[in-house]
Structures are given as structure tokens and as C-alpha cells.
Enzyme design. Structure first.
Site, PDB file in Angstrom:
ATOM      1  N   LEU A  49       4.938  22.775  37.574  1.00 44.72           N
ATOM      2  CA  LEU A  49       5.634  21.518  37.273  1.00 44.72           C
ATOM      3  C   LEU A  49       4.814  20.689  36.288  1.00 44.72           C
ATOM      4  O   LEU A  49       3.824  20.061  36.662  1.00 44.72           O
ATOM      5  CB  LEU A  49       5.848  20.718  38.571  1.00 44.72           C
ATOM      6  CG  LEU A  49       6.468  21.487  39.756  1.00 44.72           C
ATOM      7  CD1 LEU A  49       6.480  20.632  41.005  1.00 44.72           C
ATOM      8  CD2 LEU A  49       7.875  21.949  39.402  1.00 44.72           C
ATOM      9  N   GLY A  50       5.212  20.755  35.025  1.00 49.78           N
ATOM     10  CA  GLY A  50       4.522  19.972  33.990  1.00 49.78           C
ATOM     11  C   GLY A  50       5.563  19.275  33.144  1.00 49.78           C
ATOM     12  O   GLY A  50       6.594  18.851  33.659  1.00 49.78           O
ATOM     13  N   ASN A  51       5.314  19.170  31.837  1.00 48.16           N
ATOM     14  CA  ASN A  51       6.366  18.675  30.939  1.00 48.16           C
ATOM     15  C   ASN A  51       7.518  19.651  30.922  1.00 48.16           C
ATOM     16  O   ASN A  51       8.675  19.280  30.955  1.00 48.16           O
ATOM     17  CB  ASN A  51       5.816  18.523  29.525  1.00 48.16           C
ATOM     18  CG  ASN A  51       5.219  17.162  29.328  1.00 48.16           C
ATOM     19  OD1 ASN A  51       5.763  16.182  29.805  1.00 48.16           O
ATOM     20  ND2 ASN A  51       4.101  17.119  28.643  1.00 48.16           N
ATOM     21  N   GLY A  52       7.140  20.936  30.813  1.00 46.73           N
ATOM     22  CA  GLY A  52       8.092  22.021  31.021  1.00 46.73           C
ATOM     23  C   GLY A  52       7.820  22.539  32.426  1.00 46.73           C
ATOM     24  O   GLY A  52       6.666  22.592  32.846  1.00 46.73           O
ATOM     25  N   ASP A 100       7.507  11.116  31.121  1.00 50.78           N
ATOM     26  CA  ASP A 100       6.303  11.278  31.952  1.00 50.78           C
ATOM     27  C   ASP A 100       6.592  10.773  33.367  1.00 50.78           C
ATOM     28  O   ASP A 100       6.967   9.608  33.548  1.00 50.78           O
ATOM     29  CB  ASP A 100       5.150  10.486  31.322  1.00 50.78           C
ATOM     30  CG  ASP A 100       3.818  10.824  31.965  1.00 50.78           C
ATOM     31  OD1 ASP A 100       3.711  10.722  33.209  1.00 50.78           O
ATOM     32  OD2 ASP A 100       2.887  11.207  31.250  1.00 50.78           O
ATOM     33  N   ARG A 133       4.753   9.861  35.688  1.00 48.42           N
ATOM     34  CA  ARG A 133       3.990   8.683  36.143  1.00 48.42           C
ATOM     35  C   ARG A 133       4.722   7.395  35.769  1.00 48.42           C
ATOM     36  O   ARG A 133       4.814   6.473  36.577  1.00 48.42           O
ATOM     37  CB  ARG A 133       2.585   8.691  35.517  1.00 48.42           C
ATOM     38  CG  ARG A 133       1.697   9.750  36.143  1.00 48.42           C
ATOM     39  CD  ARG A 133       0.480   9.993  35.321  1.00 48.42           C
ATOM     40  NE  ARG A 133       0.817  10.661  34.068  1.00 48.42           N
ATOM     41  CZ  ARG A 133      -0.052  11.237  33.270  1.00 48.42           C
ATOM     42  NH1 ARG A 133      -1.322  11.214  33.568  1.00 48.42           N
ATOM     43  NH2 ARG A 133       0.336  11.834  32.168  1.00 48.42           N
ATOM     44  N   HIS A 169       6.257  30.745  31.465  1.00 45.20           N
ATOM     45  CA  HIS A 169       5.100  30.357  32.288  1.00 45.20           C
ATOM     46  C   HIS A 169       4.587  31.545  33.106  1.00 45.20           C
ATOM     47  O   HIS A 169       3.934  31.354  34.138  1.00 45.20           O
ATOM     48  CB  HIS A 169       5.438  29.221  33.288  1.00 45.20           C
ATOM     49  CG  HIS A 169       5.798  27.917  32.666  1.00 45.20           C
ATOM     50  ND1 HIS A 169       6.856  27.172  33.108  1.00 45.20           N
ATOM     51  CD2 HIS A 169       5.240  27.216  31.660  1.00 45.20           C
ATOM     52  CE1 HIS A 169       6.935  26.055  32.405  1.00 45.20           C
ATOM     53  NE2 HIS A 169       5.972  26.067  31.506  1.00 45.20           N
ATOM     54  N   LYS A 201      -3.891  25.170  19.876  1.00 42.39           N
ATOM     55  CA  LYS A 201      -4.835  24.869  20.961  1.00 42.39           C
ATOM     56  C   LYS A 201      -5.782  26.048  21.034  1.00 42.39           C
ATOM     57  O   LYS A 201      -5.341  27.187  20.875  1.00 42.39           O
ATOM     58  CB  LYS A 201      -4.106  24.753  22.304  1.00 42.39           C
ATOM     59  CG  LYS A 201      -3.318  23.487  22.475  1.00 42.39           C
ATOM     60  CD  LYS A 201      -2.761  23.427  23.906  1.00 42.39           C
ATOM     61  CE  LYS A 201      -1.640  22.437  23.995  1.00 42.39           C
ATOM     62  NZ  LYS A 201      -0.721  22.683  25.088  1.00 42.39           N
ATOM     63  N   ASN A 259      -3.485  29.283  21.103  1.00 43.36           N
ATOM     64  CA  ASN A 259      -2.100  29.007  21.491  1.00 43.36           C
ATOM     65  C   ASN A 259      -1.473  28.206  20.350  1.00 43.36           C
ATOM     66  O   ASN A 259      -1.715  27.015  20.221  1.00 43.36           O
ATOM     67  CB  ASN A 259      -2.113  28.204  22.798  1.00 43.36           C
ATOM     68  CG  ASN A 259      -0.724  27.869  23.289  1.00 43.36           C
ATOM     69  OD1 ASN A 259       0.265  28.138  22.609  1.00 43.36           O
ATOM     70  ND2 ASN A 259      -0.652  27.275  24.455  1.00 43.36           N
TER      71      ASN A 259
HETATM   72  P1  ADP Z   1       2.576  20.611  29.787  1.00 43.47           P
HETATM   73  O1  ADP Z   1       3.822  21.221  30.304  1.00 43.47           O
HETATM   74  O2  ADP Z   1       2.768  19.848  28.503  1.00 43.47           O
HETATM   75  O3  ADP Z   1       1.363  21.512  29.780  1.00 43.47           O
HETATM   76  P2  ADP Z   1       1.228  19.273  31.985  1.00 43.47           P
HETATM   77  O4  ADP Z   1       1.130  20.458  32.859  1.00 43.47           O
HETATM   78  O5  ADP Z   1      -0.043  18.688  31.440  1.00 43.47           O
HETATM   79  O6  ADP Z   1       2.268  19.430  30.819  1.00 43.47           O
HETATM   80  O7  ADP Z   1       1.974  18.139  32.837  1.00 43.47           O
HETATM   81  C1  ADP Z   1       2.261  16.905  32.253  1.00 43.47           C
HETATM   82  C2  ADP Z   1       2.986  16.048  33.251  1.00 43.47           C
HETATM   83  O8  ADP Z   1       2.221  15.910  34.461  1.00 43.47           O
HETATM   84  C3  ADP Z   1       3.162  14.643  32.741  1.00 43.47           C
HETATM   85  O9  ADP Z   1       4.366  14.494  32.072  1.00 43.47           O
HETATM   86  C4  ADP Z   1       3.142  13.821  33.999  1.00 43.47           C
HETATM   87  O10 ADP Z   1       4.494  13.513  34.323  1.00 43.47           O
HETATM   88  C5  ADP Z   1       2.602  14.706  35.085  1.00 43.47           C
HETATM   89  N1  ADP Z   1       1.460  14.088  35.776  1.00 43.47           N
HETATM   90  C6  ADP Z   1       0.171  14.054  35.411  1.00 43.47           C
HETATM   91  N2  ADP Z   1      -0.554  13.370  36.311  1.00 43.47           N
HETATM   92  C7  ADP Z   1       0.309  12.943  37.275  1.00 43.47           C
HETATM   93  C8  ADP Z   1       0.180  12.191  38.475  1.00 43.47           C
HETATM   94  N3  ADP Z   1      -0.998  11.719  38.871  1.00 43.47           N
HETATM   95  N4  ADP Z   1       1.289  11.967  39.201  1.00 43.47           N
HETATM   96  C9  ADP Z   1       2.481  12.445  38.815  1.00 43.47           C
HETATM   97  N5  ADP Z   1       2.657  13.170  37.710  1.00 43.47           N
HETATM   98  C10 ADP Z   1       1.599  13.408  36.937  1.00 43.47           C
END
Ligand code: ADP
Length: 399
Positions: free
Chosen positions: A209-212, A282, A284, A180, A14, A7
Site C-alpha cells: 500500500l503506497g502511492n500505487g 497522500d 496523511r 509490485h 532512481k 529504476n
Molecule cells: P510509492 O508507491 O510512490 O513508492 P510509498 O510506498 O512511498 O509510495 O508510499 C507513499 C504513501 O505512503 C504516501 O502517499 C502516504 O499516503 C503514505 N504514508 C506515508 N507515511 C504515512 C503515515 N505515517 N500514515 C499514513 N500514510 C502514510
């Protein structure tokens, strides 16, 4: 048979090497800051401590060469020679309308990817660099591309067309594509398997639901709508991306900032949870600040929850019902309180959450109660495994 999944981002690589017989990850890692001072690699051989090295990687070529040499390294490696690698699967963010199925890389395919660069200027150049690096170093190993946009190609025109002059679609392919896709497809199919029901019989809303972040409506096994658009900027508010925004805001920013790159930064890098809270991208960090009474952090959190609830409502109507809601990716898999908050407003759809079952992270769990009208599930995504599988399937179809 071993498949390497790559990736390549604009400044990162990655990778994961899979044993396809067992689907086990043999090794994985990440090269960051390619072409930027302070570049380096983190490499993990399954069962061993992570190796972290600071190394100067001027281009993707040096990075990929270094990764490949680590794969055959006597200590950190997992194969004896490159002959053990059957194929390399590449994640491609944007396949446009011309690249849909997992595809073996040929000169014609490279031409198509080059033509798609205007649609994905941040991603496709990095992907091409990765493909060229592998072709250079492993000339006899086939490369397969798997597109993030592919799963969404079943959307009907009314879902993907934008309300601007049709010529921009005809001449420039300006439309909603969605991203995605590999993740949405994986978790939706997995939901069918876990529930013992055909994937083609379900109405699913998949929340990645992540960064994106994006939400996708999957009806009878096909994507009928998704929240991201021409680019991964549309949809719900994200870590640093604005999500849905009145086009008038973009015009305002253009006049105010007078520089496309500055506007792009405002929408992609300085917006979203970071922009609203002024604290962090983030979730968190946002949750901690909100608990301490920070009003903008609370607003960022509320905005994100509200966006997700609205899309779930819209997609429920678009599919004339919903059987399954899936939470996946960093926030979806780990955000225990967050999921509870999102689902609280969904009681009007008959959603009931079991608080104890919802108290889970990163594993496959049905978090709704048996009498909930909608099954709500947490399903960890696995985009790399999906790419490895699709690469294998594509190679088998070539035989
Ligand atoms: P990407 O889109 O970069 O692959 P990820 O899927 O790893 O990102 O998601 C990252 C996000 O997940 C972080 O920004 C964080 O906000 C959120 N996250 C991770 N652990 C937790 C948690 N325990 N509670 C709430 N949000 C979390």
C-alpha cells in the site's frame, strides 16, 4: 562485488549501489524531471548529508552519465573505478508473458522489451533508455532485467483472463499481469523466514500500500491472484488511480471528453484518493482533513479501507483460508491507525490485533495477538535489494 540497481521511470532515474558481500547500500539517489525544466539530482553517500543539485538533464543518457561519475567522485563517490561494478540490475515494470525470470540483456531481450511497449507505454520506454545509457557508458558491464510482473506469472488462466473476446488475449496479450511482484515476493518470503515456516506451506495475503497499491494472494509459494491487471490501474483505489471501475464509466468518459489522453488523466492522475477527496493523493493529508470533518476526505479514506477489506475477503476464499496478512510500502508500513481500521472488519476471519504492537512504523513486527487465527505482520519492503540479489544470481547462473 558491487551491483548497481537502476529504476528508470519516464522522467526519472532512481539508483542504489550495493556491496553484495554485506548487502549494504553504499550510495543511493534520484534524478528527477529528465527532459523537463528544473531537472536535478539528490545523491546520498551512506553516512553523509544528501547532495542536491539542479542540473539540466535533457535525456536519460546525461542523467546516467552524471550518476556514474558521482559514484567515482573523490568526495561523494564510493568506488575508485567503474571496474568495481559487477553488474547493473534494472527494474522493469512490464515483462508480458515472454520475460519472466531475471534475464541477462541481449539484443533479443531488447527486441522483446520494445515489442512490449504497447502494454506498458508509460514505463517500458524509460527502462529501455536506462539500459541504452548504461550500455553506452559501461559497455563491458552486464545488464540484468528484473520484472515487476514476473512473480505473478504463476496465476491460473481463470485469474488472469478478462471477460472479453478471447482473440484479444491471443492476438494482443490482453490479460491480467499484476505488478509490485518483486515487493510481494520479498515480503512473503520474509514472512516465512520470520515465522520459521517454509514459505511454500503458507497462505499469504500481501498488501503493498503506497502511492500505487496492490494486494496479492500467495498460496504455497506461488501467486494465485493479484489486484492489479493489464496495467497498474486495476485493483484498489490508489493515490491518483481509480482502481476497479465499471467499464461503462470509461465509455462515458470517452464520449464526454473525446480524447484518450484526457480519459487517461482522469483515471490515472486525477482519480483515486485525490479525485474523491479533492484534497490530496497522500493518505496523511486525507487523514488530517477527515479528522477535521471533511466529508470527501472521510469518504476517500473509507473507500480505500473498504477496497482492501473486500480483496482480503476474496483472496481468503480463493486460497480456502489465510495464515498471514502482510502490510508493506508507505501506507502499510507507517499507517498505524489505518492498519487498525482495516483489521477491525477482519475479526470475522479470526484476526486480532495487539494495539501496542501495531503502534510501529517501518520495522518488522508481528502486530496480531498470539491467539489471533491469522498472523498479521508489518514487513518493510526492499525491492532494490531483491533486484540486486536476483541480478547476482542471474550472473552466477551464466557461469
Ligand atoms: P510509492 O508507491 O510512490 O513508492 P510509498 O510506498 O512511498 O509510495 O508510499 C507513499 C504513501 O505512503 C504516501 O502517499 C502516504 O499516503 C503514505 N504514508 C506515508 N507515511 C504515512 C503515515 N505515517 N500514515 C499514513 N500514510 C502514510
Amino acid at each position: 562485488m558491487k551491483n548497481l540497481v537502476i529504476n528508470c521511470g519516464s522522467s526519472s532515474v532512481k539508483y542504489q549501489l550495493f556491496d553484495m558481500a554485506t548487502e549494504k547500500v553504499l550510495t543511493q539517489g534520484l534524478v528527477e524531471r529528465i527532459g523537463i525544466p528544473g531537472s536535478g539530482i539528490k545523491h546520498t553517500k551512506t553516512g553523509m548529508d544528501t547532495l542536491a543539485r539542479v542540473i539540466d538533464f535533457p535525456t536519460h543518457n546525461e542523467a546516467v552519465k552524471y550518476v556514474l561519475n558521482l559514484l567515482i567522485d573523490p568526495i561523494y563517490g564510493v568506488i575508485k573505478s567503474f571496474d568495481e561494478i559487477s553488474a547493473v540490475g534494472h527494474r522493469i515494470v512490464h515483462g508480458g508473458e515472454s520475460l519472466i525470470k531475471p534475464t541477462l540483456v541481449t539484443e533479443e531481450v531488447i527486441n522483446k522489451l520494445e515489442k512490449l511497449i504497447p502494454l506498458a507505454p508509460l514505463h517500458n520506454p524509460g527502462h529501455l533508455q536506462g539500459i541504452f545509457a548504461i550500455m553506452d557508458i559501461l559497455p563491458n558491464v552486464p545488464n540484468v532485467i528484473v520484472m515487476d510482473t514476473a512473480f505473478h506469472q504463476t496465476m491460473p488462466p481463470k485469474a488472469y483472463i478478462y471477460g472479453i473476446d478471447y482473440k484479444y488475449y491471443e492476438e494482443n496479450q490482453i490479460r491480467k499481469y499484476g505488478f509490485h511482484g518483486t515487493s510481494h515476493e520479498y515480503v512473503s518470503k520474509r514472512a516465512g523466514q520470520i515465522l520459521g515456516k517454509p514459505f511454500e506451506s503458507l497462505k499469504i495475503i500481501s498488501c503493498h500500500l503506497g502511492n500505487g497499491s496492490s494486494l496479492t494472494a500467495v498460496k504455497n509459494g506461488e501467486c494465485i491472484d493479484t489486484s492489479m491487471g493489464l496495467s497498474p490501474l486495476e485493483g484498489i483505489v490508489m493515490g491518483t488511480r481509480s482502481g476497479d471501475i465499471c467499464p461503462g464509466v470509461i465509455l462515458f468518459l470517452m464520449r464526454q471528453l473525446r480524447d484518450v489522453e484526457l480519459v487517461s488523466d482522469a483515471l490515472q492522475k486525477k482519480g483515486g484518493l485525490l479525485g474523491i477527496s479533492g484534497i490530496s493523493s497522500d493518505l496523511r493529508d486525507i487523514e488530517i482533513a477527515a479528522q477535521k470533518g471533511n466529508k470527501r476526505a472521510l469518504l476517500a479514506q473509507e473507500k480505500l479501507i473498504y477496497c482492501i477489506q473486500k480483496y482480503i475477503g476474496a483472496y481468503t476464499v480463493a486460497m480456502e483460508g489465510v495464515d498471514v496478512i502482510i502490510f508493506t510500502a508507505g501506507i502499510g508500513e507507517n499507517g498505524v491507525d489505518f492498519r487498525k481500521e482495516v483489521c477491525a472488519k477482519l475479526e470475522c476471519l479470526g484476526v486480532k490485533i495487539d494495539v501496542d504492537k501495531n503502534n510501529c512504523r517501518g520495522k518488522e513486527v508481528i502486530i496480531s495477538t498470539p491467539d489471533s487465527k491469522v498472523t498479521v505482520m508489518v514487513i518493510p519492503t526492499n525491492e532494490e535489494l531483491t533486484i540486486a540479489r536476483e541480478t547476482l544470481q542471474c550472473m552466477e547462473e551464466q557461469k
